[in-house]
Design a protein around this motif. Structure first.
Motif, short mmCIF file in Angstrom:
data_model
loop_
_atom_site.label_atom_id
_atom_site.label_comp_id
_atom_site.label_asym_id
_atom_site.label_seq_id
_atom_site.Cartn_x
_atom_site.Cartn_y
_atom_site.Cartn_z
N PHE A 1 0.83 -1.19 0.00
CA PHE A 1 0.00 0.00 0.00
C PHE A 1 0.87 1.25 0.00
O PHE A 1 0.61 2.21 -0.73
N LEU A 2 1.92 1.26 0.81
CA LEU A 2 2.82 2.40 0.88
C LEU A 2 3.45 2.68 -0.48
O LEU A 2 3.52 3.82 -0.94
N GLU A 3 3.89 1.62 -1.15
CA GLU A 3 4.49 1.77 -2.48
C GLU A 3 3.48 2.32 -3.48
O GLU A 3 3.77 3.25 -4.23
N SER A 4 2.28 1.76 -3.47
CA SER A 4 1.23 2.22 -4.38
C SER A 4 0.86 3.67 -4.11
O SER A 4 0.71 4.47 -5.03
N PHE A 5 0.73 4.03 -2.85
CA PHE A 5 0.38 5.39 -2.47
C PHE A 5 1.50 6.36 -2.86
O PHE A 5 1.24 7.45 -3.38
N SER A 6 2.75 5.95 -2.66
CA SER A 6 3.88 6.80 -3.03
C SER A 6 3.91 7.04 -4.53
O SER A 6 4.17 8.17 -4.97
N GLU A 7 3.63 6.01 -5.31
CA GLU A 7 3.57 6.16 -6.77
C GLU A 7 2.48 7.14 -7.17
O GLU A 7 2.66 7.96 -8.07
#
Length: 161
Positions: A150-156
């Motif tokens: 989720f963190l990676e997706s949100f950062s993207e």
């Protein structure tokens, strides 16, 4: 519940607070069905990360979620970690077309008939294929439904803005 009421050879384990004081009309509808149907098991509310829930999930092959209101519910994302194959309506947004089965229809009767067809399809699937699907569901959950994912997706998403 109506679909499983018509399939006495398939068990449905219902997790949730069916006696919610805000949902008294639902309980008035559900209680007689639960009383008459030995294959429907209302277990109450559980922490989906508990060992008790894991023990229940280990008895099951899939999760049936026929909702018209929720997109991507966290409860479904969580049970994917248990390898439960989703049998869901398109509004659940669980990518069921690749991982599980979709319940289609616009009316109660169409949705019930579709749920029966999809559950029967699962029941007729070989154990080998069910294990493969279950493993794919777990892998999907680990790839997309964890805090780091989720963190990676949100950062993207933030970088795109």
């Amino acid at each position: 519940m109506e679909a499983f009421q018509k399939m006495p050879d398939a068990d449905l384990y219902i997790i949730g607070n069916l006696r919610n004081p805000n949902e008294q009309r639902f309980w008035q509808w559900a209680e007689p069905i639960l009383t008459k149907s030995a294959n429907l098991h209302a277990l109450g509310q559980f922490d989906l990360s508990s060992q008790v829930f894991d023990d229940i999930a280990n008895q099951c092959v899939g999760v049936v979620y026929a909702s018209a209101a929720e997109g991507g519910p966290g409860s479904i994302a969580r049970v994917l970690h248990n390898g439960l194959i989703p049998i869901v309506t398109p509004t659940s947004f669980v990518r069921a077309e690749t991982l599980g089965y979709q319940i289609e229809g616009r009316t109660d009767h169409e949705l019930t008939a579709s749920a029966i067809r999809q559950v029967r399809t699962v029941m007729e699937t070989s154990e080998r294929e069910l294990k493969e699907r279950s493993n794919a569901v777990r892998e999907f959950a680990l790839r997309y439904h964890t805090r780091p994912a989720f963190l990676e997706s949100f950062s993207e998403l933030i970088q795109q803005l």
